[in-house]
Design a protein around this motif. Structure first.
Motif, PDB file in Angstrom:
ATOM      1  N   ALA A  33       0.835  -1.209   0.000  1.00 50.80           N
ATOM      2  CA  ALA A  33       0.000   0.000   0.000  1.00 50.80           C
ATOM      3  C   ALA A  33       0.864   1.251   0.000  1.00 50.80           C
ATOM      4  O   ALA A  33       0.605   2.196  -0.750  1.00 50.80           O
ATOM      5  N   VAL A  34       1.899   1.264   0.825  1.00 51.31           N
ATOM      6  CA  VAL A  34       2.797   2.415   0.855  1.00 51.31           C
ATOM      7  C   VAL A  34       3.489   2.578  -0.492  1.00 51.31           C
ATOM      8  O   VAL A  34       3.608   3.693  -1.021  1.00 51.31           O
ATOM      9  N   GLY A  35       3.929   1.468  -1.076  1.00 53.87           N
ATOM     10  CA  GLY A  35       4.547   1.549  -2.395  1.00 53.87           C
ATOM     11  C   GLY A  35       3.618   2.140  -3.441  1.00 53.87           C
ATOM     12  O   GLY A  35       4.036   2.965  -4.259  1.00 53.87           O
ATOM     13  N   HIS A  36       2.346   1.743  -3.423  1.00 55.06           N
ATOM     14  CA  HIS A  36       1.377   2.296  -4.377  1.00 55.06           C
ATOM     15  C   HIS A  36       1.118   3.781  -4.104  1.00 55.06           C
ATOM     16  O   HIS A  36       0.978   4.570  -5.042  1.00 55.06           O
ATOM     17  N   LEU A  37       1.072   4.167  -2.838  1.00 56.92           N
ATOM     18  CA  LEU A  37       0.879   5.582  -2.525  1.00 56.92           C
ATOM     19  C   LEU A  37       2.043   6.417  -3.043  1.00 56.92           C
ATOM     20  O   LEU A  37       1.851   7.540  -3.515  1.00 56.92           O
ATOM     21  N   LEU A  38       3.253   5.871  -2.976  1.00 53.34           N
ATOM     22  CA  LEU A  38       4.417   6.602  -3.465  1.00 53.34           C
ATOM     23  C   LEU A  38       4.459   6.655  -4.989  1.00 53.34           C
ATOM     24  O   LEU A  38       5.272   7.388  -5.559  1.00 53.34           O
ATOM     25  N   GLN A  39       3.592   5.901  -5.638  1.00 54.68           N
ATOM     26  CA  GLN A  39       3.398   6.019  -7.082  1.00 54.68           C
ATOM     27  C   GLN A  39       2.099   6.784  -7.375  1.00 54.68           C
ATOM     28  O   GLN A  39       1.599   6.760  -8.496  1.00 54.68           O
ATOM     29  N   ALA A  40       1.552   7.428  -6.350  1.00 56.20           N
ATOM     30  CA  ALA A  40       0.353   8.261  -6.469  1.00 56.20           C
ATOM     31  C   ALA A  40      -0.875   7.463  -6.880  1.00 56.20           C
ATOM     32  O   ALA A  40      -1.756   7.975  -7.562  1.00 56.20           O
ATOM     33  N   ASP A  41      -0.963   6.218  -6.435  1.00 56.76           N
ATOM     34  CA  ASP A  41      -2.097   5.360  -6.771  1.00 56.76           C
ATOM     35  C   ASP A  41      -2.821   4.963  -5.491  1.00 56.76           C
ATOM     36  O   ASP A  41      -2.560   3.912  -4.903  1.00 56.76           O
ATOM     37  N   GLY A 153       6.588  23.217  -7.749  1.00 55.59           N
ATOM     38  CA  GLY A 153       7.146  22.464  -8.867  1.00 55.59           C
ATOM     39  C   GLY A 153       6.435  21.135  -8.984  1.00 55.59           C
ATOM     40  O   GLY A 153       5.286  20.987  -8.540  1.00 55.59           O
ATOM     41  N   LYS A 154       7.125  20.157  -9.536  1.00 58.09           N
ATOM     42  CA  LYS A 154       6.503  18.847  -9.744  1.00 58.09           C
ATOM     43  C   LYS A 154       7.441  17.749  -9.273  1.00 58.09           C
ATOM     44  O   LYS A 154       8.564  17.642  -9.737  1.00 58.09           O
ATOM     45  N   THR A 155       6.989  16.985  -8.292  1.00 52.08           N
ATOM     46  CA  THR A 155       7.656  15.759  -7.885  1.00 52.08           C
ATOM     47  C   THR A 155       6.864  14.656  -8.551  1.00 52.08           C
ATOM     48  O   THR A 155       5.803  14.271  -8.077  1.00 52.08           O
ATOM     49  N   GLU A 156       7.330  14.189  -9.696  1.00 52.62           N
ATOM     50  CA  GLU A 156       6.531  13.301 -10.535  1.00 52.62           C
ATOM     51  C   GLU A 156       5.863  12.200  -9.725  1.00 52.62           C
ATOM     52  O   GLU A 156       6.491  11.608  -8.843  1.00 52.62           O
ATOM     53  N   PRO A 157       4.597  11.953  -9.988  1.00 52.42           N
ATOM     54  CA  PRO A 157       3.811  12.502 -11.089  1.00 52.42           C
ATOM     55  C   PRO A 157       2.892  13.667 -10.700  1.00 52.42           C
ATOM     56  O   PRO A 157       2.036  14.033 -11.488  1.00 52.42           O
ATOM     57  N   LEU A 158       3.071  14.233  -9.500  1.00 53.86           N
ATOM     58  CA  LEU A 158       2.123  15.245  -9.030  1.00 53.86           C
ATOM     59  C   LEU A 158       2.798  16.590  -8.759  1.00 53.86           C
ATOM     60  O   LEU A 158       3.989  16.650  -8.440  1.00 53.86           O
ATOM     61  N   TYR A 159       2.007  17.658  -8.842  1.00 56.41           N
ATOM     62  CA  TYR A 159       2.485  18.963  -8.420  1.00 56.41           C
ATOM     63  C   TYR A 159       2.648  18.963  -6.900  1.00 56.41           C
ATOM     64  O   TYR A 159       1.858  18.364  -6.173  1.00 56.41           O
ATOM     65  N   GLU A 160       3.683  19.658  -6.463  1.00 59.34           N
ATOM     66  CA  GLU A 160       4.153  19.564  -5.080  1.00 59.34           C
ATOM     67  C   GLU A 160       3.937  20.861  -4.314  1.00 59.34           C
ATOM     68  O   GLU A 160       3.927  21.949  -4.904  1.00 59.34           O
ATOM     69  N   PRO A 254      14.564   9.923 -14.439  1.00 60.25           N
ATOM     70  CA  PRO A 254      14.794   8.498 -14.171  1.00 60.25           C
ATOM     71  C   PRO A 254      16.271   8.122 -14.211  1.00 60.25           C
ATOM     72  O   PRO A 254      16.736   7.320 -13.389  1.00 60.25           O
ATOM     73  N   GLU A 255      17.023   8.692 -15.163  1.00 56.54           N
ATOM     74  CA  GLU A 255      18.453   8.394 -15.253  1.00 56.54           C
ATOM     75  C   GLU A 255      19.218   8.978 -14.066  1.00 56.54           C
ATOM     76  O   GLU A 255      20.146   8.352 -13.543  1.00 56.54           O
ATOM     77  N   LEU A 256      18.822  10.178 -13.641  1.00 52.66           N
ATOM     78  CA  LEU A 256      19.447  10.768 -12.454  1.00 52.66           C
ATOM     79  C   LEU A 256      19.230   9.873 -11.229  1.00 52.66           C
ATOM     80  O   LEU A 256      20.156   9.631 -10.443  1.00 52.66           O
ATOM     81  N   GLU A 257      18.008   9.373 -11.077  1.00 54.30           N
ATOM     82  CA  GLU A 257      17.712   8.520  -9.924  1.00 54.30           C
ATOM     83  C   GLU A 257      18.443   7.181 -10.011  1.00 54.30           C
ATOM     84  O   GLU A 257      18.934   6.663  -8.993  1.00 54.30           O
ATOM     85  N   TYR A 258      18.527   6.623 -11.202  1.00 51.03           N
ATOM     86  CA  TYR A 258      19.254   5.360 -11.395  1.00 51.03           C
ATOM     87  C   TYR A 258      20.699   5.512 -10.934  1.00 51.03           C
ATOM     88  O   TYR A 258      21.221   4.674 -10.185  1.00 51.03           O
ATOM     89  N   ARG A 259      21.358   6.575 -11.354  1.00 50.73           N
ATOM     90  CA  ARG A 259      22.755   6.778 -10.993  1.00 50.73           C
ATOM     91  C   ARG A 259      22.910   7.035  -9.482  1.00 50.73           C
ATOM     92  O   ARG A 259      23.838   6.520  -8.846  1.00 50.73           O
ATOM     93  N   ARG A 287       8.176   5.604 -16.595  1.00 49.11           N
ATOM     94  CA  ARG A 287       9.072   6.740 -16.414  1.00 49.11           C
ATOM     95  C   ARG A 287       8.362   7.909 -15.719  1.00 49.11           C
ATOM     96  O   ARG A 287       9.029   8.820 -15.223  1.00 49.11           O
ATOM     97  N   ASP A 288       7.042   7.900 -15.707  1.00 47.38           N
ATOM     98  CA  ASP A 288       6.293   8.959 -15.035  1.00 47.38           C
ATOM     99  C   ASP A 288       6.483   8.922 -13.522  1.00 47.38           C
ATOM    100  O   ASP A 288       6.168   9.896 -12.834  1.00 47.38           O
ATOM    101  N   SER A 289       6.963   7.793 -12.985  1.00 42.28           N
ATOM    102  CA  SER A 289       7.341   7.676 -11.571  1.00 42.28           C
ATOM    103  C   SER A 289       8.839   7.391 -11.542  1.00 42.28           C
ATOM    104  O   SER A 289       9.262   6.228 -11.476  1.00 42.28           O
ATOM    105  N   PRO A 290       9.665   8.442 -11.629  1.00 42.93           N
ATOM    106  CA  PRO A 290      11.107   8.251 -11.841  1.00 42.93           C
ATOM    107  C   PRO A 290      11.795   7.374 -10.804  1.00 42.93           C
ATOM    108  O   PRO A 290      12.663   6.566 -11.153  1.00 42.93           O
ATOM    109  N   HIS A 291      11.434   7.532  -9.532  1.00 42.55           N
ATOM    110  CA  HIS A 291      12.074   6.712  -8.502  1.00 42.55           C
ATOM    111  C   HIS A 291      11.747   5.238  -8.704  1.00 42.55           C
ATOM    112  O   HIS A 291      12.633   4.379  -8.667  1.00 42.55           O
ATOM    113  N   ALA A 292      10.468   4.943  -8.889  1.00 45.23           N
ATOM    114  CA  ALA A 292      10.064   3.553  -9.059  1.00 45.23           C
ATOM    115  C   ALA A 292      10.682   2.949 -10.324  1.00 45.23           C
ATOM    116  O   ALA A 292      11.113   1.790 -10.329  1.00 45.23           O
ATOM    117  N   PHE A 293      10.725   3.719 -11.409  1.00 47.95           N
ATOM    118  CA  PHE A 293      11.318   3.264 -12.662  1.00 47.95           C
ATOM    119  C   PHE A 293      12.801   2.962 -12.471  1.00 47.95           C
ATOM    120  O   PHE A 293      13.309   1.912 -12.906  1.00 47.95           O
TER     121      PHE A 293
END
Length: 339
Positions: A33-41, A153-160, A254-259, A287-293
């Motif tokens: 549930a927490v994982g889904h919330l962090l993907q805005a679902d 700004g925007k912390t994907e996928p939502l405005y922050e 997504p690439e920034l987070e991967y590195r 890719r719309d959820s950069p951390h999860a991707f």
């Protein structure tokens, strides 16, 4: 804006808080549930909560579940704030709730947020009133005029929207796998809003910090400053972003987070297993959820690597991505992770 989500580790700490004996076993449904919330679902998250094992329903877990359900049943929280800050926070809370419940497609949800902000007279001076980006940028100025600090700004996928009261700067010399970087860290304290992730999870998984070209910003309450969590999962993670902003200025999130996540694994010692478990639990396909991707790509990149070689393998994957970016053109490269 980048974002460091202290999700499952924070969840485990929150659930174990106050336990005189050994903490109860993790509850996979609550963690999902927490994982889904962090993907805005929130739709999937609320369905997950229906499957929480009653045997694992400690008082603390019940409190968390009740709070999450309450957030998405309605009710705004902006008591005690000056007028602009209060009205803006209520507008964002309604936007977050509607977007995460899938009541509107993303574009429509953004239009409703913009309409709510238009109802705040102080924001009429925004450079482009028709642009949510412009109005939300101006909102920072309006909130600062009330004596507070803010981030939009925007912390994907939502405005922050984050709002806090105090700041304290420090300078650190950060060792990264590919060199060292001196960075300014501004510690942020006394928060009114910890953003959409903190709102959705009732504060147990929220933004711990972010990087901008001028400095790193850390939510002070998120960290024990002597811990590996701070030294690696904040300083090194965000320090990698800080370095990459300068080396690869066009690189996508997504690439920034991967590195940065590879940097965490490469430099961690006591938290390696926790980090890998967290990345696997939070991995997502979009890719719309950069951390999860990025989580998914890190897990796949290190899959099957023996534990005694995992740090070396992560550093090697980081160097491999650097070589790829340099071949593509350091100043123009945007992405290299496959969809």
């Amino acid at each position: 804006m980048t974002k460091l989500l202290r999700a499952l580790a924070a969840l485990a700490a929150a659930l174990a808080a106050g336990c005189a004996s050994a903490p109860p076993a993790p509850d996979p449904a609550l963690e999902r549930a927490v994982g889904h919330l962090l993907q805005a679902d929130a739709v999937a998250a609320l369905a997950d909560l229906d499957h929480v094992d009653p045997a694992n329903l400690t008082p603390r877990r019940k409190e968390i579940i009740d709070c999450i359900r309450g957030r998405f049943a309605g009710g705004d929280e902006a008591n005690g704030l000056p007028p602009v800050s209060s009205a803006a926070l209520v507008a964002y809370q309604r936007y977050w709730r509607g977007a995460m419940l899938r009541q509107d497609p993303p574009a429509k949800a953004g239009e409703k947020l913009l309409a709510s902000l238009h109802a705040i007279p102080a924001l009429a001076a925004a450079k482009d009133p028709s642009s949510l980006d412009s109005v939300s940028d101006y909102l920072v100025t309006a909130i600062e005029a009330e004596g507070l600090h803010a981030l939009t700004g925007k912390t994907e996928p939502l405005y922050e929207l984050m709002i806090w009261k105090r700041e304290e700067p420090h300078v650190y010399d950060v060792a990264l796998p590919e060199g060292r970087v001196n960075v300014k860290v501004v510690f942020l304290d006394d928060f009114v809003s910890t953003g959409w992730s903190g709102y959705a999870t009732c504060g147990i998984a929220s933004t711990g910090g972010w990087a901008k070209p001028d400095a790193l910003y850390a939510v002070k309450s998120s960290y024990d400053l002597d811990s590996e969590n701070f030294r690696v999962s904040y300083l090194a993670h965000e320090g990698q972003h800080f370095s990459d902003y300068q080396r690869f200025p066009m690189l996508e999130q997504p690439e920034l987070e991967y590195r940065a996540k590879l940097t965490e694994i490469a430099l961690s010692t006591t938290t390696t297993a926790t980090l890998l478990a967290q990345f696997e639990a939070q991995a997502g396909p979009s890719r719309d959820s950069p951390h999860a991707f990025a989580d998914g790509h890190v897990v796949r990149a290190l899959k099957g690597v023996p534990a005694d070689r995992i740090h070396e393998a992560a550093a090697a994957k980081l160097r491999e991505s650097t070589a790829t970016l340099e071949r593509m053109g350091a100043g123009t490269a945007r992405r290299f992770l496959p969809d």
